[in-house]
Design a protein around this motif. Structure first.
Motif, mmCIF file in Angstrom:
data_model
loop_
_atom_site.group_PDB
_atom_site.id
_atom_site.type_symbol
_atom_site.label_atom_id
_atom_site.label_comp_id
_atom_site.label_asym_id
_atom_site.label_seq_id
_atom_site.Cartn_x
_atom_site.Cartn_y
_atom_site.Cartn_z
ATOM 1 N N VAL A 92 0.746 -1.438 0.194
ATOM 2 C CA VAL A 92 -0.105 -0.069 -0.001
ATOM 3 C C VAL A 92 0.891 1.246 -0.157
ATOM 4 O O VAL A 92 0.414 2.320 -0.753
ATOM 5 C CB VAL A 92 -0.914 0.065 1.079
ATOM 6 N N ALA A 93 1.869 1.169 0.732
ATOM 7 C CA ALA A 93 2.753 2.376 0.882
ATOM 8 C C ALA A 93 3.392 2.735 -0.436
ATOM 9 O O ALA A 93 3.402 3.725 -1.168
ATOM 10 C CB ALA A 93 4.032 2.034 1.685
ATOM 11 N N LEU A 94 3.779 1.676 -1.148
ATOM 12 C CA LEU A 94 4.337 2.096 -2.521
ATOM 13 C C LEU A 94 3.142 2.366 -3.415
ATOM 14 O O LEU A 94 3.389 3.139 -4.294
ATOM 15 C CB LEU A 94 4.833 0.478 -3.089
ATOM 16 N N HIS A 95 2.025 1.869 -3.598
ATOM 17 C CA HIS A 95 1.035 2.456 -4.248
ATOM 18 C C HIS A 95 0.688 3.960 -4.039
ATOM 19 O O HIS A 95 0.389 4.436 -4.867
ATOM 20 C CB HIS A 95 -0.260 1.601 -4.018
ATOM 21 N N LEU A 96 1.020 4.333 -2.752
ATOM 22 C CA LEU A 96 0.888 5.809 -2.534
ATOM 23 C C LEU A 96 1.859 6.653 -2.852
ATOM 24 O O LEU A 96 1.852 7.920 -2.569
ATOM 25 C CB LEU A 96 0.540 5.890 -0.803
ATOM 26 N N GLY A 97 2.940 5.930 -3.329
ATOM 27 C CA GLY A 97 4.172 6.686 -3.507
ATOM 28 C C GLY A 97 5.361 6.938 -2.493
ATOM 29 O O GLY A 97 6.222 7.473 -2.551
#
Length: 337
Positions: A92-97
């Motif tokens: 999720v962190a990666l999806h949020l940048g």
């Protein structure tokens, strides 16, 4: 060998209460998206967890997504997560940048501790996400103290630890936000589904905003670019029925865990997960570490042998440092071991 009833499954949901009745009531009401069971499930879950607010979501991963959106996590931010766990929070962190930063775990509890946490904190750290792996609970007092000292928010990933307790507090209710999963193998299930709990009315409003297309005060007026993370009334109906039977479910899980722990503790070369004296676990999965000197054939061959005997098993999680095609993570020897 497997018993006369057939194969021993890795997990199996328990539907012995009002699940069918409540789902039928939800269908008859024609409120199959939102409805009274969603409101009821949230109210009863908040009461059980000891939190002011509970908000349903489509699954445990979107519960984490919703929580991090409520905290305005975005590009340039860092989220600290354990290097051995299910990687939903990191993804999720990666999806949020944002960038996931991975800590080592305790070698016997297999959970995040404060020992390696301070090394991972920086001025860019937006949140710490302890993951309560397999139903264990992280050493939350030390983690909360460090987070408070550094003014960092704690989001508990209690997807695998619903109803586990730490010093008489429910897992997920200790940080500013806690998230849960109701996927088919979890302690209570709605098939898929999730929940976020908090005591903050401000965070509650932001959770609602991002769950409901960014609409809060006026229909079709998007205050932020939100998502649709809403649980259906049909799933919530099942959740209400499951929650009614939570004491029975907990008792049965503890009975099964005690049996496995007794048998496995007498087998050479097998080490089961340790639970500290402050933790009263409701174990999601009974995990065992195999000593390669005792099992030179390797884990996968042991799993094949168990399968041939009618016993279904799963491999453990992979350390983030072993998934270099996704994460920028240095070696984490304890997690890899």
């Amino acid at each position: 060998m497997a018993d006369t009833a057939g194969r021993i499954p890795w997990a199996k949901p328990s539907f012995c209460g009002n699940e069918q009745r409540y789902v039928s009531e939800a269908i008859a009401s024609t409120w199959i998206s939102g409805g009274q069971f969603v409101d009821r499930f949230e109210h009863e879950f908040a009461k059980y967890s000891g939190s002011r607010y509970a908000m349903t979501s489509t699954n445990g991963t979107t519960a984490l997504h919703m929580a991090l959106l409520a905290l305005s996590v975005g590009p340039g931010d860092e989220i600290v997560v354990p290097g051995f766990a299910f990687m939903a929070a990191a993804n999720v962190a990666l999806h949020l940048g944002a960038k996931p930063v991975f800590t080592e775990v305790d070698p016997v509890t297999w959970c995040m501790t404060a020992n390696d946490l301070e090394r991972c904190l920086s001025p860019r750290t937006k949140a710490i996400v302890p993951v309560h792996t397999y139903g264990n609970v992280c050493d939350m007092d030390a983690i909360i103290a460090l987070a408070k000292d550094r003014s960092v928010v704690v989001v508990e990933d209690a997807a695998e630890a619903f109803a586990s307790r730490y010093k008489d507090r429910q897992a997920g209710s200790i940080g500013q936000l806690g998230t849960f999963s109701f996927q088919a193998t979890k302690t209570i299930t709605t098939g898929e589904g999730g929940m976020v709990i908090t005591n903050s009315s401000e965070l509650r409003d932001r959770l609602y905003l991002f769950r409901n297309h960014g609409m809060l005060r006026r229909r079709y007026w998007h205050e932020v670019p939100g998502h649709n993370f809403r649980l259906t009334n049909l799933q919530a109906a099942m959740g209400c029925a499951q929650l009614e039977r939570i004491d029975q479910i907990i008792g049965e899980r503890r009975r099964v865990y005690a049996s496995y722990r007794e048998y496995l503790s007498n087998i050479p070369g097998v080490t089961v997960q340790h639970f500290g004296p402050d933790v009263e676990p409701v174990v999601w999965a009974i995990a065992a570490r195999l000593d390669p000197r005792t099992y030179p054939q390797g884990r996968d061959e042991v799993m094949r042998q168990l399968d041939a005997a009618g016993i279904e098993t799963r491999n453990g999680f992979y350390a983030a440092s072993m998934l270099g095609h996704i994460y920028d993570c240095a070696s984490l020897p304890i997690c890899e071991d």
